[in-house]
Design a protein around this motif. Structure first.
Motif, PDB file in Angstrom:
ATOM      1  N   GLU B  49       0.856  -1.194   0.000  1.00 35.35           N
ATOM      2  CA  GLU B  49       0.000   0.000   0.000  1.00 35.35           C
ATOM      3  C   GLU B  49       0.882   1.231   0.000  1.00 35.35           C
ATOM      4  O   GLU B  49       0.966   1.958  -0.967  1.00 35.35           O
ATOM      5  CB  GLU B  49      -0.923  -0.013   1.219  1.00 35.35           C
ATOM      6  N   LEU B  52       4.711   3.049   6.033  1.00 33.64           N
ATOM      7  CA  LEU B  52       4.185   3.829   7.149  1.00 33.64           C
ATOM      8  C   LEU B  52       5.078   5.047   7.387  1.00 33.64           C
ATOM      9  O   LEU B  52       4.610   6.154   7.631  1.00 33.64           O
ATOM     10  CB  LEU B  52       4.121   2.955   8.409  1.00 33.64           C
ATOM     11  N   PHE B  53       6.366   4.856   7.299  1.00 33.57           N
ATOM     12  CA  PHE B  53       7.293   5.973   7.491  1.00 33.57           C
ATOM     13  C   PHE B  53       7.485   6.689   6.153  1.00 33.57           C
ATOM     14  O   PHE B  53       7.614   6.041   5.119  1.00 33.57           O
ATOM     15  CB  PHE B  53       8.635   5.442   8.012  1.00 33.57           C
ATOM     16  N   GLU B 135      -5.644   2.582   4.285  1.00 31.57           N
ATOM     17  CA  GLU B 135      -6.389   2.856   5.507  1.00 31.57           C
ATOM     18  C   GLU B 135      -6.362   4.345   5.834  1.00 31.57           C
ATOM     19  O   GLU B 135      -5.308   4.962   5.855  1.00 31.57           O
ATOM     20  CB  GLU B 135      -5.766   2.060   6.672  1.00 31.57           C
ATOM     21  N   SER B 299      -3.615   9.160  10.953  1.00 28.94           N
ATOM     22  CA  SER B 299      -4.711   8.418  11.568  1.00 28.94           C
ATOM     23  C   SER B 299      -4.271   7.021  11.967  1.00 28.94           C
ATOM     24  O   SER B 299      -4.701   6.487  12.981  1.00 28.94           O
ATOM     25  CB  SER B 299      -5.887   8.332  10.606  1.00 28.94           C
ATOM     26  N   VAL B 300      -3.398   6.433  11.162  1.00 26.80           N
ATOM     27  CA  VAL B 300      -2.918   5.089  11.483  1.00 26.80           C
ATOM     28  C   VAL B 300      -2.102   5.112  12.773  1.00 26.80           C
ATOM     29  O   VAL B 300      -2.229   4.244  13.627  1.00 26.80           O
ATOM     30  CB  VAL B 300      -2.061   4.526  10.325  1.00 26.80           C
ATOM     31  N   THR B 301      -1.292   6.138  12.940  1.00 25.58           N
ATOM     32  CA  THR B 301      -0.352   6.144  14.061  1.00 25.58           C
ATOM     33  C   THR B 301      -0.898   6.831  15.302  1.00 25.58           C
ATOM     34  O   THR B 301      -0.290   6.757  16.367  1.00 25.58           O
ATOM     35  CB  THR B 301       0.979   6.808  13.632  1.00 25.58           C
ATOM     36  N   CYS B 302      -2.039   7.486  15.195  1.00 27.56           N
ATOM     37  CA  CYS B 302      -2.549   8.276  16.328  1.00 27.56           C
ATOM     38  C   CYS B 302      -2.890   7.356  17.499  1.00 27.56           C
ATOM     39  O   CYS B 302      -3.679   6.433  17.353  1.00 27.56           O
ATOM     40  CB  CYS B 302      -3.778   9.071  15.933  1.00 27.56           C
ATOM     41  N   GLU B 309      -8.510  11.474  10.573  1.00 27.86           N
ATOM     42  CA  GLU B 309      -9.666  10.585  10.562  1.00 27.86           C
ATOM     43  C   GLU B 309     -10.734  11.069  11.555  1.00 27.86           C
ATOM     44  O   GLU B 309     -11.925  11.068  11.261  1.00 27.86           O
ATOM     45  CB  GLU B 309      -9.210   9.176  10.938  1.00 27.86           C
ATOM     46  N   GLU B 313     -14.382  12.474  10.630  1.00 34.64           N
ATOM     47  CA  GLU B 313     -15.579  11.915  11.265  1.00 34.64           C
ATOM     48  C   GLU B 313     -16.504  13.035  11.729  1.00 34.64           C
ATOM     49  O   GLU B 313     -17.713  12.935  11.645  1.00 34.64           O
ATOM     50  CB  GLU B 313     -15.144  11.117  12.498  1.00 34.64           C
TER      51      GLU B 313
ATOM     52  N   VAL C  15      11.138   3.487  13.361  1.00 40.71           N
ATOM     53  CA  VAL C  15       9.991   3.270  12.490  1.00 40.71           C
ATOM     54  C   VAL C  15       9.076   2.293  13.220  1.00 40.71           C
ATOM     55  O   VAL C  15       9.505   1.188  13.549  1.00 40.71           O
ATOM     56  CB  VAL C  15      10.413   2.670  11.134  1.00 40.71           C
ATOM     57  N   PRO C  16       7.860   2.734  13.527  1.00 43.33           N
ATOM     58  CA  PRO C  16       6.979   1.815  14.232  1.00 43.33           C
ATOM     59  C   PRO C  16       6.599   0.636  13.351  1.00 43.33           C
ATOM     60  O   PRO C  16       6.547   0.756  12.125  1.00 43.33           O
ATOM     61  CB  PRO C  16       5.745   2.654  14.554  1.00 43.33           C
ATOM     62  N   ARG C  18       3.969  -1.683  11.906  1.00 39.76           N
ATOM     63  CA  ARG C  18       2.531  -1.696  11.711  1.00 39.76           C
ATOM     64  C   ARG C  18       1.975  -3.105  11.839  1.00 39.76           C
ATOM     65  O   ARG C  18       0.806  -3.308  12.119  1.00 39.76           O
ATOM     66  CB  ARG C  18       2.244  -1.173  10.307  1.00 39.76           C
ATOM     67  N   ARG C  24       0.934  -1.796  16.358  1.00 37.37           N
ATOM     68  CA  ARG C  24       0.217  -1.476  15.116  1.00 37.37           C
ATOM     69  C   ARG C  24       0.558  -0.109  14.530  1.00 37.37           C
ATOM     70  O   ARG C  24      -0.322   0.661  14.149  1.00 37.37           O
ATOM     71  CB  ARG C  24      -1.294  -1.525  15.361  1.00 37.37           C
ATOM     72  N   GLY C  25       1.814   0.185  14.551  1.00 41.89           N
ATOM     73  CA  GLY C  25       2.235   1.451  13.956  1.00 41.89           C
ATOM     74  C   GLY C  25       2.089   2.638  14.882  1.00 41.89           C
ATOM     75  O   GLY C  25       2.221   3.771  14.447  1.00 41.89           O
ATOM     76  N   ARG C  26       1.801   2.382  16.157  1.00 39.60           N
ATOM     77  CA  ARG C  26       1.592   3.493  17.086  1.00 39.60           C
ATOM     78  C   ARG C  26       2.641   3.441  18.193  1.00 39.60           C
ATOM     79  O   ARG C  26       2.965   2.385  18.706  1.00 39.60           O
ATOM     80  CB  ARG C  26       0.187   3.398  17.683  1.00 39.60           C
ATOM     81  N   LEU C  27       3.146   4.606  18.557  1.00 39.93           N
ATOM     82  CA  LEU C  27       4.141   4.707  19.618  1.00 39.93           C
ATOM     83  C   LEU C  27       3.857   5.947  20.443  1.00 39.93           C
ATOM     84  O   LEU C  27       3.224   6.887  19.966  1.00 39.93           O
ATOM     85  CB  LEU C  27       5.553   4.851  19.027  1.00 39.93           C
ATOM     86  N   ARG C 169      -9.759   2.870  20.431  1.00 40.48           N
ATOM     87  CA  ARG C 169     -10.427   2.121  19.350  1.00 40.48           C
ATOM     88  C   ARG C 169     -11.703   1.487  19.905  1.00 40.48           C
ATOM     89  O   ARG C 169     -12.719   1.425  19.217  1.00 40.48           O
ATOM     90  CB  ARG C 169      -9.529   1.029  18.787  1.00 40.48           C
TER      91      ARG C 169
END
Lengths: 267, 316, 665
Positions: B49, B52-53, B135, B299-302, B309, B313, C15-16, C18, C24-27, C169
Motif C-alpha cells: 500500500e 508507514l514511514f 487505511e 490516523s494510522v499512528t494516532c 480521521e 468523522e 519506524v513503528p 505496523r 500497530r504502527g503506534r508509539l 479504538r
C-alpha cells in the motif's frame, strides 16, 4: 539568497558592555554591517547550543551591536564568553521598519523594556523634533542606553520615561508605559512604532487605537519565537505569516486578527 | 503517454542503475513491514500500500541532519548530508505531491535551502499510481492521489493483464521514457474511470481552517502528544536546531508542534500553552495553509483520536 | 514495537511496526524519541573503582576481581544473608535470570528484589492469592472488543499510551469508559463517567460498587457458585458499604457510584485497568483484593475482553517478576520451599537455592542500619531516588561496606558505589522482554555499546566465575533455554518460536500457542481451582491532612519522563517537555494561596521540604496536590512517608500530608 542559509560565520566578540543587571550589549565583528536595516535581526550561535534571533541595536564599522538579556541556556552560555572569543552570526534577516514612510513624519515610539534595542537604529537615524520616545521599564536600572538620551534630546527628540517600580534615585513617573499616553500626544503623531514584551504590546496597541491612531498607522515588531530566521523551521509562524521573513516588523492590521500575535507571558 | 511492460520497467530501472543511481523499491520484511530496499523487483508487490514511514521525505529532509560543525571554537563549517543518486521506485502519489510541497517550501518560498537542494537534485522519483485506497486515506479529496499531479519524474499506472501506462513529469522522466512505445492519452482516462470509484471524494470545502471550536476541543482532548502524526507526515517540515550532546555538530531535527516545548520560549513562557491552541496551530498548517495530502498516516499512528480521521468523522 | 534506523553506526530514529499486534504502527513520545539517551556522551564507558580520591578508571579484570574478592570476603565473614541483590525491570530476562542464579546459587542470598516492589508488589501478592496468578489476566488485543473499560489509579494515556490507543479504538466501537481517580487525568476528560475519590479510599468505593451490584441483584450468581470461594465472608463486609457511607468516606456522589456499578455489572464484557493509584498504598494488596472481588462478583473474568489488568510500568517488569527478582520465590513463581522445585534447580545450578525468606528492597535500608546487610549488588536501578524517604535510604547506603552498581549513566546511587560497571542499553542488547500482557518477545542489538560497556549478564557471569561458579553461557539463547527449562510457564517458548511474534505465557510446551487470557472459563490457578474472595475493610491512610499539613500529596509520573530521569533527561524533546519539577494545585487552592502557574512553591511534610513550580490546573481537586518523583534535584520522596503495606511491603507513595508556601524569587 545563496549558499548555506543555515550556516553561521564565526564572529569575534570585540566588546561587551553591561547595560543593566543580566543585560549586555555585545559588539560583534560582522563584515556586512552596512547591509543591516533598522529592525532587522541576526541569528546568533553559541558553541554547544543553538541559534537564537537577536535584533540589531546598532551598527558600527565592521560590527553589529546586539543587546542581550540572560534568559535561557544560549544566552547563559554567551554571558560566559569573554572579549576575543567567537560566536557564530548570520543575517541580517527580516523585514525592517518602514524607514521611507517614517522619514519626515511625526513618529511616536511606544517601547517597553528590551524593545528599545530593535528601534535604536531608527532613533539614531531619525532623532529630531518630530520624534517622541515613550519608554517604560520595570525599574530605573533596566532603562536601556541611558547614555544615549542626552544626544537624542539634543537633536530635539522628546524622551518620556516611566518605570513600574521606582527606586530612591527615580524622580520621574511610575507606572506602565501606557500611562504616559494620552489622546493629545498620540494624535500629535502620524505613525507609531511599538516594541516590547507581548503583554505590553497588547495594551499599547489597544491604547493607541483608542486614542485615535488607526491600526494601519501602527507598526509592531514581533520577536517571539523565531529560530531559523529564514522561514523554514516553522516555529515563528502565526496564521499564514512567518515572523522571521514576513516580519518581524508588521503593520498592526496585518497581524492583529491572528491568534497569539502577541501572547501574554503564560507558562 | 507511454506504455511499458514489466520488463520495460525493469529495463528503465537498469538504465538508472547504469547511470549510478541506487534504485530503491518496496520490500516486505519477515515481520510484514515495508521498507525501501535496493534492487530491481521481479514483479510489482501487489500487496504494497505505502510505507508507514515517509521515506521519501526522509531522503530530502533527513532528521537529524548535520548542518555545520564548529572547529577550534571558531569556524562554522558547512556539513552536507548526502545519500548519492537515488531512484525511488514505487513512491505513492501522496508522497510525490508532498515532495512537490516541500520542494516549494525549501527551495522557492523564502530562501533556497542548499542542504535540501543538494539531495533533491540527486533524487529521481518514480510513482506508481494507486488502484485502491489505503487505511484512513483521503488523497482524492486533497487532489494528491490516487495519481500524482506533480512531484514525480515518471509516473506509472498499473494495469492488470496489460502493459502499464507511463507519463513523464520532468525532463529526466521524458528522457527515461523516450525509448518506449506511445499510447493514446485516452488510455489514462480509462484507467481513471476504472479506479476512481474506489476512492472517496469528500467536499473539500468542509476541510478547512479554522475548525469549529467544539471540534478543536474534541481533538485536543483526544491528543496524547506522541508527535506520531508529525513524525510520519510527509509534509511536516518544522525543525529544531541544536548541537548534538558531546559533539561540535549542529543538527537540525524534525520538531513537532503538538509538543508543549515547541511553543515555549527561552524564559519558559509559551505562545500556545494549551493543547487546544497547539491543535489549532497544527490544523491551521495542514488545512489552512493546505499542506495535507490525505495520506492517512496520522490516523494510522494516532494513539488518541485526534488525527485527520477523527476530524473527518466530525465534519462528514 | 519498532525498528531502529541506523546511519553510520548511530541511531537516527525509529519506524513503528505496523504489523505488530499491539503497537500497530503506534508509539508514544518516549517510543519515538528515547533511543537518544543511548548515545549520550554521559554514558558510562569504563569500569570505575572508588578510591580515597574518588572514582578512577579500571580495567575489566581488575574491577571484576575486586568485586569477586569483596563479595567472597563479606560472604565468608557475615554469611550470604549480609548481601542483597537488586535486579532491574529495564534489563532483559536473560540479564535477570543470570542475576537471580548468581544471587541464589553463587552468593546464596534470597535478598533479591527490584523496583516492582515499588509499583506492583501488591498486584503480585493480591492477584496471586485471589486468582492464582499475579499478572494481567487479559491481552491488550482484546481491549478493542470490550464493552466497558473501568480505569482506576492509572493515567493510562500518559503512562501506557499504546494501551490507551486500544481503548480509544474500543470507544469508537461503542465501548463505555468509566474513570475513577482522584485526579482528572486525560482519560477522565473523555470518559462517559468520571468519579473523583479522596486519595486512599479505594476499598470504600469498590466495596460500595459491590454493595450496589449485589443488592440490586446484578451479580453473577452462577459464576460465584461454580468458580469462587469465600463470597459470603466478603459480602458480610461489603454489605456495610452503602452508597451513602461511601460518599462520606470517598466524596463520590452516591448516584454516580450507583451508575458506575450498574454499567460495570450489566456490560456484557468489562475490563478493569489499574496501576499505581491502587498499588502504592499501605492497603495496596487489599485494594487489589477488592478489585478482584468486584470482577468475580460480576463474572467479568476468564473470557476475552474481561478481567483485572494491572498496567505494569517498565519494559520488562513483568519479566523481572517472572524471573523471581523478588524474595521468597524462584523463577516462574515457584516456591523455594517445595522440595521438588529445589531439586530441579539444584540439578541445573549445582547448589540448592536458599530456603530462608529474603528481605524486600523496602526493608533493606533498615537491615543495613541494623548491621545485618553489609553489601548490595545493584543491576541497573537507582534506589536512592526511587525509594520513599530519601534521607533514610541515603543514610543506609552510606553505611554499606560494599556497593556494586551496573548502570548506563552515573546516578544518585552510583555516588555511593565502590565499583561501577558500565552496562549496555537496550539498543545494544540481545534477549527477550516480557510485555505487560505476558507476551515474551525479542529485542535485537542494533548498535555497538560505547567504550567498554558490556552486557549485564556477561558482567555477572564474570563475577560468578571468579567466585567459583562457571555458568558457561556464550550467548543469550543459551541463557533463555536454561531459564525456560526451569520455568513451566516459559517452557514451551524458544527464540525460534518468537523470532517474528511474541508468545504470552503460560506456554508449557513447544506446541502450546500461549495464553492470551488467563482463567479461561473460570478455572483459576489457585490450589482449589476457584477464585478466592477476600473481605477487605476501608482503613484511613497512615497520614491524613490536618491543620498544620492541610493538603493531600499524591505522587506519580508524567508521560515524558521515566522514573528518576537518568535516561529521559538526556533526550532533548522529552526533557524540553517537562524540564523541571512542578506541583499541580487546584484553581481554588491556588487562589487562596495567591499562587499562579510558574510561581515557585515550597512543599513541606513532616519529613522534609522541596521546591517546585506551581501548575494551576483542575486536574487535581481542591485539597489535593500532585507532584512527581522524576527530579532528583527536587526529590519529592523526601516528603513521602516510610510506611509499608504489611503483605506486599510496598510503600505508601500516594498519600501523605503536606503544606504549601509560595517562595519569593
Amino acid at each position: 539568497m545563496k549558499g548555506f542559509v543555515n550556516v553561521p560565520r564565526a564572529s569575534r566578540i570585540l566588546k561587551n558592555r553591561d547595560e543593566a543587571p543580566d543585560i549586555k550589549t555585545y559588539t560583534l565583528a560582522f563584515e556586512a554591517w552596512h547591509e543591516v536595516q533598522p529592525g532587522q535581526f541576526m541569528e546568533l550561535f553559541v558553541e554547544g547550543f543553538w541559534e537564537i534571533p537577536i535584533s540589531v541595536a546598532a551598527v558600527e564599522e565592521g560590527a553589529v551591536l546586539l543587546t542581550i538579556a540572560r534568559v535561557g541556556k544560549v544566552t547563559g552560555a554567551l554571558f560566559r564568553h569573554r572579549e576575543g572569543e567567537c560566536v557564530g552570526l548570520r543575517g541580517p534577516y527580516g523585514r525592517p521598519w518602514p524607514m521611507e514612510e517614517l522619514r519626515g513624519r511625526r513618529v511616536l515610539l511606544v517601547i517597553g523594556g528590551l524593545g528599545l534595542a530593535p528601534v535604536r537604529m531608527v532613533i539614531e537615524r531619525l532623532a529630531g523634533p518630530e520624534i517622541t520616545l515613550v519608554y517604560g521599564a520595570r525599574s530605573p536600572e533596566l532603562l536601556l542606553y541611558r547614555y544615549r538620551y542626552p544626544e537624542w534630546q539634543q537633536r530635539g527628540m522628546q524622551v518620556l520615561l516611566t518605570v513600574d517600580r521606582a527606586d530612591e534615585t527615580w524622580q520621574g513617573p511610575v507606572g506602565v508605559v501606557t500611562t504616559l499616553l494620552n489622546p493629545e500626544l498620540v494624535q500629535a503623531h502620524e505613525v507609531a512604532l511599538v516594541a516590547g514584551p507581548p503583554i505590553m504590546m497588547k495594551f499599547a496597541t489597544k491604547a493607541l487605537e483608542e486614542m485615535g491612531l488607526p491600526p494601519d498607522r501602527v507598526y509592531v515588531t514581533l520577536e517571539n519565537h523565531m529560530k531559523c530566521g529564514v522561514g523554514l523551521c516553522g516555529h515563528c509562524r502565526i496564521g499564514d505569516k512567518y515572523v522571521c521573513v514576513d516580519g518581524p516588523v508588521f503593520r498592526l492590521d496585518e497581524v492583529r486578527h491572528l491568534e497569539t500575535w502577541a501572547a501574554g507571558e503564560v507558562l | 503517454m507511454k506504455q511499458l511492460r514489466w520488463s520495460d520497467i525493469q529495463q528503465l530501472l537498469k538504465t538508472l542503475q547504469a547511470e549510478g543511481y541506487q534504485v530503491l523499491v518496496p520490500k516486505k520484511n519477515a515481520w510484514g513491514d515495508w521498507f525501501p530496499e535496493e534492487g530491481i523487483p521481479e514483479a510489482w508487490p501487489e500487496d504494497f500500500e505505502n510505507y508507514l514511514f515517509p521515506f521519501l521525505r526522509d531522503l530530502v529532509l533527513p532528521s537529524p541532519e548535520p548542518v555545520f560543525e564548529v572547529r577550534n571554537h571558531e569556524l562554522c563549517e558547512a556539513h552536507i548530508l548526502e545519500f548519492g543518486k537515488i531512484a525511488f521506485f514505487g513512491a505513492r502519489a501522496c508522497d510525490a505531491t508532498a515532495l512537490a510541497y516541500t520542494d516549494h517550501f525549501y527551495l522557492e518560498r523564502a530562501v533556497r535551502d542548499e542542504h535540501y537542494a543538494r539531495r533533491r537534485e540527486q533524487l529521481v522519483v518514480i510513482t506508481v499510481a494507486c488502484t485502491r485506497p489505503c487505511e484512513a486515506s483521503f488523497c482524492l479529496t486533497m487532489e494528491a492521489g490516487p495519481w500524482a499531479r506533480r512531484g514525480f519524474d515518471v509516473q506509472l499506472y498499473p494495469r492488470r493483464d496489460a502493459p502499464w501506462l507511463a507519463e513523464a513529469g520532468s525532463p529526466i522522466g521524458e528522457r527515461l521514457l523516450a525509448p518506449f512505445a506511445d499510447t493514446p492519452e485516452q488510455a489514462r482516462d480509462q484507467w481513471l474511470q476504472e479506479v476512481l470509484p474506489r476512492f472517496e471524494k469528500l467536499d473539500r470545502s468542509k476541510l478547512r481552517y479554522p475548525l469549529d471550536p467544539e471540534t478543536r476541543q474534541y481533538l485536543a482532548d483526544r491528543c496524547f502528544a506522541c508527535g506520531g502524526c508529525i513524525w510520519l507526515c510527509p509534509t511536516c517540515t518544522c525543525y529544531n536546531e541544536r548541537t548534538l550532546p558531546g559533539t561540535q555538530t549542529v543538527v537540525r531535527e524534525q520538531d513537532a508542534c503538538l509538543l508543549a516545548g515547541y511553543h515555549r520560549m527561552a524564559k519558559g513562557a509559551s505562545l500556545r500553552p494549551t493543547m487546544n491552541e497547539m491543535m489549532g496551530f497544527r490544523y491551521e498548517c495542514k488545512l489552512g495553509i493546505g499542506s495535507c495530502v490525505g495520506c492517512g498516516r496520522c490516523s494510522v499512528t494516532c494513539i488518541g483520536h485526534a488525527a485527520m480521521e477523527a476530524y473527518l468523522e466530525r465534519v462528514r | 514495537m519498532f525498528y531502529l534506523r541506523v546511519r553510520d553506526g548511530r541511531i537516527v530514529g525509529v519506524v513503528p511496526s505496523r504489523s505488530h499486534p499491539i503497537s500497530r504502527g503506534r508509539l508514544c513520545l518516549k517510543g519515538w524519541r528515547s533511543y537518544e539517551f543511548a548515545q549520550h556522551p554521559d554514558r558510562l564507558k569504563y569500569p570505575l573503582i572508588r578510591t580515597r580520591q574518588g572514582l578512577r578508571r579500571a580495567s575489566w579484570p581488575e574491577a571484576l576481581d575486586l568485586v569477586a574478592e569483596k563479595l567472597s570476603e563479606i560472604k565468608a565473614r557475615y554469611g550470604p544473608e549480609a548481601i542483597a541483590v537488586f535486579g532491574s525491570a529495564k534489563c532483559t530476562n536473560e540479564d535477570n535470570y543470570v542475576l537471580v542464579r548468581f544471587a541464589r546459587a553463587v552468593i546464596g542470598t534470597d535478598h533479591v528484589d527490584h523496583c516492582a516492589r515499588l509499583c506492583h508488589a501488591s498486584t503480585v501478592a493480591g492477584l496471586a492469592r485471589a486468582f492464582g496468578s499475579g499478572a494481567m489476566t487479559n491481552s491488550i488485543e482484546e481491549i478493542e472488543d470490550t464493552d466497558l473499560i473501568l480505569i482506576t489509579g492509572s493515567n493510562t494515556s500518559e503512562q501506557h499510551p499504546v494501551i490507551a490507543s486500544h481503548m480509544m479504538r474500543a470507544l469508537r466501537k461503542g465501548a463505555r469508559l468509566v474513570v475513577i481517580d482522584p485526579r482528572k487525568v486525560p482519560m477522565a476528560r473523555i470518559a462517559h463517567l468520571y468519579l473523583s475519590h479522596r486519595p486512599g479510599t479505594d476499598i470504600a468505593w469498590i466495596n460500595g460498587m459491590i454493595y450496589v451490584i449485589v443488592s440490586e441483584g446484578l451479580h453473577n450468581r452462577r459464576f460465584i457458585e461454580e468458580h469462587t470461594e469465600g463470597f459470603e465472608e466478603m459480602w458480610q463486609v461489603a454489605r456495610q458499604y452503602p452508597p451513602e457511607r461511601v460518599e462520606r468516606i470517598t466524596g463520590i456522589p452516591r448516584e454516580k457510584l450507583v451508575q458506575a456499578a450498574r454499567w460495570y455489572a450489566t456490560a456484557p464484557r468489562a475490563m478493569i485497568f489499574y496501576a499505581m493509584g491502587i498499588t502504592q498504598h499501605v492497603t495496596g494488596t487489599h485494594n487489589v483484593f477488592a478489585l478482584a472481588n468486584l470482577a468475580m462478583v460480576t463474572g467479568h473474568i476468564g473470557r476475552p475482553g474481561t478481567g483485572v489488568n494491572p498496567l505494569r510500568g517498565q519494559n520488562n517488569v513483568q519479566g523481572a517478576s517472572d524471573l523471581a527478582v523478588v524474595p521468597r520465590k524462584l523463577p516462574g513463581y515457584q516456591n523455594p520451599q517445595d522440595p521438588e522445585v529445589r531439586a530441579r534447580f539444584k540439578a541445573v545450578w549445582g547448589v540448592e537455592p536458599p530456603a530462608w525468606p529474603g528481605l524486600a528492597s523496602t526493608q533493606v535500608s533498615d537491615a543495613i542500619l541494623e548491621g545485618k546487610v553489609r553489601a548490595i549488588y545493584v543491576m541497573g536501578e537507582n534506589p536512592v531516588r526511587s525509594h520513599p524517604d530519601v534521607h533514610h535510604i541515603e543514610e543506609a547506603f552510606r553505611r554499606l561496606d560494599f556497593l556494586v552498581v551496573h548502570d548506563i549513566f552515573p546516578t544518585e546511587t552510583t555516588e555511593f558505589a565502590h565499583v561501577i560497571f558500565p552496562a549496555t542499553a537496550w539498543p545494544e542488547k540481545n534477549g527477550t522482554f516480557t510485555n505487560t500482557d505476558r507476551r515474551v518477545q525479542r529485542v535485537r542489538k542494533a548498535v555497538d555499546p560505547p567504550g567498554e560497556a558490556r552486557d549485564d549478564w556477561w558482567i555477572i557471569q564474570e563475577v560468578a566465575r571468579r567466585m567459583g561458579h562457571d555458568f558457561g553461557f556464550t550467548n543469550e539463547a543459551e541463557i533463555f533455554n536454561e531459564m525456560a527449562s526451569l520455568m513451566p510457564i516459559y517452557r514451551g517458548i524458544s527464540y525460534e518460536r518468537i523470532e517474528h511474534q511474541g508468545i504470552p505465557w503460560p506456554c508449557p510446551s513447544p506446541e502450546h500457542p500461549g495464553t492470551p487470557y488467563l482463567h479461561k472459563d473460570g478455572h483459576f490457578n489457585t490450589p482449589s481451582g476457584r477464585g478466592r474472595f477476600h473481605p477487605v475493610e476501608h482503613v484511613d491512610p497512615p497520614e491524613l491532612p490536618d491543620e498544620e499539613y492541610p493538603f493531600y500529596l499524591t505522587t506519580g509520573r508524567v508521560g515524558v519522563h521515566w522514573h528518576t530521569r537518568t535516561m529521559t533527561r538526556r533526550v532533548h524533546y522529552l526533557e524540553r517537555e517537562v524540564p523541571e519539577a512542578f506541583v499541580e494545585i487546584s484553581p481554588q487552592d491556588a487562589a487562596r494561596l495567591k499562587v499562579r502557574t510558574g510561581d515557585r512553591v515550597r512543599i513541606t511534610s513532616r519529613r522534609g521540604s522541596v521546591e517546585a513550580r506551581a501548575l494551576v490546573t483542575d486536574t487535581v481537586p481542591p485539597g489535593v496536590v500532585f507532584s512527581t518523583f522524576h527530579f532528583g534535584e527536587n526529590p519529592i520522596n523526601l516528603l513521602t512517608i516510610n510506611a509499608l503495606d504489611p503483605i506486599a511491603l510496598i510503600p505508601e507513595l500516594k498519600v501523605s500530608a503536606v503544606k504549601l508556601e509560595k517562595v519569593a524569587e
